[in-house]
Design an enzyme around this catalytic site. Structure first.
Site, short mmCIF file in Angstrom:
data_model
loop_
_atom_site.label_atom_id
_atom_site.label_comp_id
_atom_site.label_asym_id
_atom_site.label_seq_id
_atom_site.Cartn_x
_atom_site.Cartn_y
_atom_site.Cartn_z
CB CYS A 209 20.35 11.85 -7.42
SG CYS A 209 20.58 10.06 -7.05
CB CYS A 235 16.86 4.96 -11.84
SG CYS A 235 16.06 4.00 -10.85
FE1 SF4 Z 1 21.43 9.72 -9.30
FE2 SF4 Z 1 21.14 8.63 -11.87
FE3 SF4 Z 1 21.20 11.01 -11.49
FE4 SF4 Z 1 23.30 9.67 -11.15
S1 SF4 Z 1 22.19 9.95 -13.02
S2 SF4 Z 1 22.81 11.33 -9.71
S3 SF4 Z 1 22.44 7.85 -10.13
S4 SF4 Z 1 19.44 10.00 -10.56
#
Ligand code: SF4
Length: 246
Positions: A209, A235
């Site tokens: 992301c 993640c």
């Molecule tokens: Fe994406 Fe995880 Fe970052 Fe949220 S914390 S934006 S789901 S990578």
């Protein structure tokens, strides 16, 4: 009080022994051979490919498309992806003829309850990943017996001893590229004329992301730009302990 992150402990079980037996059976096979056996022999009609449509993803997507383009391909759509990733997803799906893309998003009510401002990643990346990745994936774990992942042993210390097949407490995970190197990936992409993710040439060898991915310097670990400055390296969808309760 409900929480976003919970854990499920993995005990030794018949499934962990079965995963070890599957691994032994697949040892020495090439990645396409592993995939073919997984898709048609070990888990027929019960296996999906989990793809981030990131820097290396075209390799497994291409291999799967050669064997069965109707294989379910799960994409965790966090609404936080680079627009280049979404374009790349659409390009690869069309080019490879994949016919069963599943776009999984956070549950709207859970997103409203736990991330009303859309900034949860600023307070807790673990909670944000639980909301937008782990829990959406958990909603479909019962639909499949096994997942195909693109993880590789060279990527991080936590993946060094990753077997070809694992049991994560709910599903088997098949890792056909476990022993692949970055050179193997480049060679396969060149041989099959697969397009690179557009951000690779901008210094992103690993792409997640946009709030949690930075470009890396030459010589840095490929995943150094993921959650940079935090202890977090995964993640959660590939942890042996799955999050569950909210
Ligand atoms: Fe994406 Fe995880 Fe970052 Fe949220 S914390 S934006 S789901 S990578």
């Amino acid at each position: 009080m409900t929480t976003l992150i919970d854990t499920l402990k993995i005990e030794d079980s018949a499934e962990t022994a079965q995963a070890a037996a599957f691994s032994a059976r697949l040892e020495g096979l090439s990645a396409p051979e592993i995939l073919r056996l997984a898709l048609t022999g070990l888990f027929p009609a019960q296996i999906a490919l989990s793809s981030s449509f990131g820097a290396d993803s075209a390799v497994l997507l291409h291999m799967v498309a050669q064997i069965d383009p109707q294989t379910p391909v799960i994409f965790l759509d966090t609404d936080r992806h680079f627009f280049q990733t979404l374009q790349y997803r659409n390009q690869l799906v069309k080019q490879l003829g994949l016919t069963h893309l599943i776009n999984l998003k956070a549950d709207p009510q859970e997103a409203k309850d736990f991330d009303p401002k859309g900034t949860l990643w600023q307070q807790s990346t673990d909670a944000c990943c639980a909301l937008r990745k782990v829990r959406p994936l958990n909603r479909v774990t019962d639909d499949y017996q096994a997942w195909i992942t693109g993880r590789k042993r060279h990527q991080s210390a936590t993946r060094t001893h990753m077997p070809l097949v694992e049991w994560d407490g709910r599903n088997y995970k098949v890792n056909p590229l476990a022993d692949w190197t970055p050179e193997d990936i480049s060679a396969y992409m060149a041989e099959h004329d697969l397009p690179p993710h557009p951000l690779v040439e901008q210094g992103y060898p690993s792409i997640g992301c946009f709030p949690c991915t930075k470009p890396v310097e030459a010589g840095q670990d490929a995943r150094a730009g993921r959650w940079a400055g935090q202890e977090k390296t995964e993640c959660g969808i590939h942890s042996v302990a799955y999050g569950d309760g909210i």
